[in-house]
Design an enzyme around this catalytic site. Sequence first.
Site, short mmCIF file in Angstrom:
data_model
loop_
_atom_site.label_atom_id
_atom_site.label_comp_id
_atom_site.label_asym_id
_atom_site.label_seq_id
_atom_site.Cartn_x
_atom_site.Cartn_y
_atom_site.Cartn_z
NE ARG A 190 -11.66 -9.41 -43.28
CZ ARG A 190 -10.99 -8.28 -43.60
NH1 ARG A 190 -10.41 -8.14 -44.77
NH2 ARG A 190 -10.88 -7.30 -42.70
CG HIS B 9 -5.23 -9.72 -46.37
ND1 HIS B 9 -6.09 -10.37 -45.51
CD2 HIS B 9 -5.71 -8.44 -46.46
CE1 HIS B 9 -7.04 -9.53 -45.10
NE2 HIS B 9 -6.82 -8.35 -45.68
P1 NAP Z 1 -18.47 -0.58 -46.35
O1 NAP Z 1 -18.25 0.84 -46.68
O2 NAP Z 1 -19.12 -0.91 -45.06
O3 NAP Z 1 -19.30 -1.23 -47.56
C1 NAP Z 1 -19.90 -2.46 -47.45
C2 NAP Z 1 -20.88 -2.65 -48.60
O4 NAP Z 1 -21.40 -3.98 -48.54
C3 NAP Z 1 -22.07 -1.70 -48.51
O5 NAP Z 1 -22.41 -1.23 -49.78
C4 NAP Z 1 -23.19 -2.59 -47.96
O6 NAP Z 1 -24.49 -2.22 -48.36
C5 NAP Z 1 -22.82 -3.92 -48.58
N1 NAP Z 1 -23.42 -5.03 -47.83
C6 NAP Z 1 -23.18 -5.40 -46.56
N2 NAP Z 1 -23.94 -6.45 -46.20
C7 NAP Z 1 -24.68 -6.76 -47.28
C8 NAP Z 1 -25.67 -7.74 -47.55
N3 NAP Z 1 -26.05 -8.63 -46.62
N4 NAP Z 1 -26.24 -7.75 -48.76
C9 NAP Z 1 -25.88 -6.84 -49.72
N5 NAP Z 1 -24.94 -5.89 -49.52
C10 NAP Z 1 -24.35 -5.85 -48.32
O7 NAP Z 1 -17.06 -1.37 -46.37
P2 NAP Z 1 -15.74 -0.99 -47.16
O8 NAP Z 1 -14.95 0.02 -46.42
O9 NAP Z 1 -16.10 -0.73 -48.57
O10 NAP Z 1 -14.95 -2.39 -47.04
C11 NAP Z 1 -15.48 -3.58 -47.54
C12 NAP Z 1 -14.66 -4.77 -47.09
O11 NAP Z 1 -13.42 -4.83 -47.79
C13 NAP Z 1 -14.23 -4.77 -45.64
O12 NAP Z 1 -15.26 -5.20 -44.78
C14 NAP Z 1 -13.05 -5.72 -45.63
O13 NAP Z 1 -13.46 -7.04 -45.34
C15 NAP Z 1 -12.54 -5.66 -47.06
N6 NAP Z 1 -11.18 -5.09 -47.13
C16 NAP Z 1 -10.18 -5.86 -47.64
C17 NAP Z 1 -8.91 -5.34 -47.73
C18 NAP Z 1 -7.79 -6.12 -48.36
O14 NAP Z 1 -6.63 -5.75 -48.18
N7 NAP Z 1 -8.08 -7.14 -49.12
C19 NAP Z 1 -8.65 -4.03 -47.29
C20 NAP Z 1 -9.71 -3.28 -46.78
C21 NAP Z 1 -10.96 -3.82 -46.70
P3 NAP Z 1 -25.14 -0.82 -47.86
O15 NAP Z 1 -24.29 0.26 -48.46
O16 NAP Z 1 -26.51 -0.84 -48.44
O17 NAP Z 1 -25.08 -0.84 -46.37
C1 GLV Z 2 -7.95 -5.26 -44.34
O1 GLV Z 2 -8.23 -6.32 -44.77
C2 GLV Z 2 -8.86 -4.37 -43.72
O2 GLV Z 2 -10.00 -4.79 -43.44
O3 GLV Z 2 -8.50 -3.21 -43.50
#
Ligand code: NAP
Ligand code: GLV
Length: 314
Positions: free
Chosen positions: A229, A277
């Site tokens: 983000r 994005h």
């Molecule tokens: P997820 O499965 O919830 O993974 C989040 C990771 O971040 C987990 O490993 C979590 O730790 C860690 N985390 C959260 N808060 C933390 C903190 N305070 N300190 C240290 N580590 C922390 O999420 P995801 O599905 O991988 O997605 C991640 C992010 O990618 C989304 O939230 C979104 O913003 C972004 N995204 C971007 C796009 C794009 O097109 N650019 C697309 C999709 C997603 P734990 O495992 O220990 O809980």
């Molecule tokens: C895109 O940024 C998503 O969070 O799926």
Amino acid sequence: MMNIIFYHPTFDSKQWIDGISKRLPQAQVRAWQRDDMQPADYALVWQPPQEMLASRTSLKGIFALGAGVDAIITQEQRHPGTLPAGVPLLRLEDTGMSLQMQEYALATVLRYFRRMDEYQLLQQQKQWRPLTPHQHGDFTVGILGAGVLGSCVAEKLIDMNFQVRSWSRSLKDIPGVKSFFGEEQLYDFASGCKLLINLLPNTPQTAGILNTNLFAHLREHAYLINLARGAHLVEGDLLRALDSGQIAAATLDVFIEEPLPGMHPFWSHPRVSMTPHIGANTLPEQAMDNIAANIRAIEEGRAPTGLVDLTRGY
Ligand code: NAP
Ligand code: GLV
């Protein structure tokens, strides 16, 4: 009869209404419009207007049509009651995003590792100049966030012989990846990283994490890839780090303001690469399969996947 309401500012509503209706023939699916106060059992949303969900306490689930739920949680913090109390919020876990993130991350890491960004600049100057190659041993990649997306990216980079470390809230056990966790290990994690990939959720704890202090702990002339983000990055700190050479180059997919305003310095910065994005798009068919399966699970009293913990914010 089950009622489902749908709202997305840009998606093709008909595709989603037809797709969900096909998967859940017992459901009546409709595009939500202002003043629609008719009952609903489930809501599928992205950036919903505040009045869409407020007071709908009889919903059995709200499905975010993406992976990150920061926008909807922020809206709830600004206007309490946007999310009806007690209704589960669910998000997309993977549904084809991991592969897209692997592709994006691998393509960008290899571009920097093989110095293609520098060769592109040299070509513009008509300079024929072989550069000293980077070595894997000096090119540790650090991934902020080791969840659904971060862990898949880590695995892909391990396959490509990179040294990889991750940082998360809890300790991880991803083969070949050195796991760091918690705020107290953040700078240990960063020190030694030549390239940083951000895949954290945007929460009050992580907003602004890509800042001067963190950059100062990376190896000199490090690389940054922000795939999570815009709010994670302190933009002025990156511009200063690029000027000083602390950061050699950055690839940014996400921005504080999207679309990025025309006057923004990132547009023309020679060491910044940008995409609009598209790191990992929501793939309708896979997302609808996931949401339909989750609705079936809830109806049958089984646990759905992708439940968001509202107190953690992700
Ligand atoms: P997820 O499965 O919830 O993974 C989040 C990771 O971040 C987990 O490993 C979590 O730790 C860690 N985390 C959260 N808060 C933390 C903190 N305070 N300190 C240290 N580590 C922390 O999420 P995801 O599905 O991988 O997605 C991640 C992010 O990618 C989304 O939230 C979104 O913003 C972004 N995204 C971007 C796009 C794009 O097109 N650019 C697309 C999709 C997603 P734990 O495992 O220990 O809980
Ligand atoms: C895109 O940024 C998503 O969070 O799926």
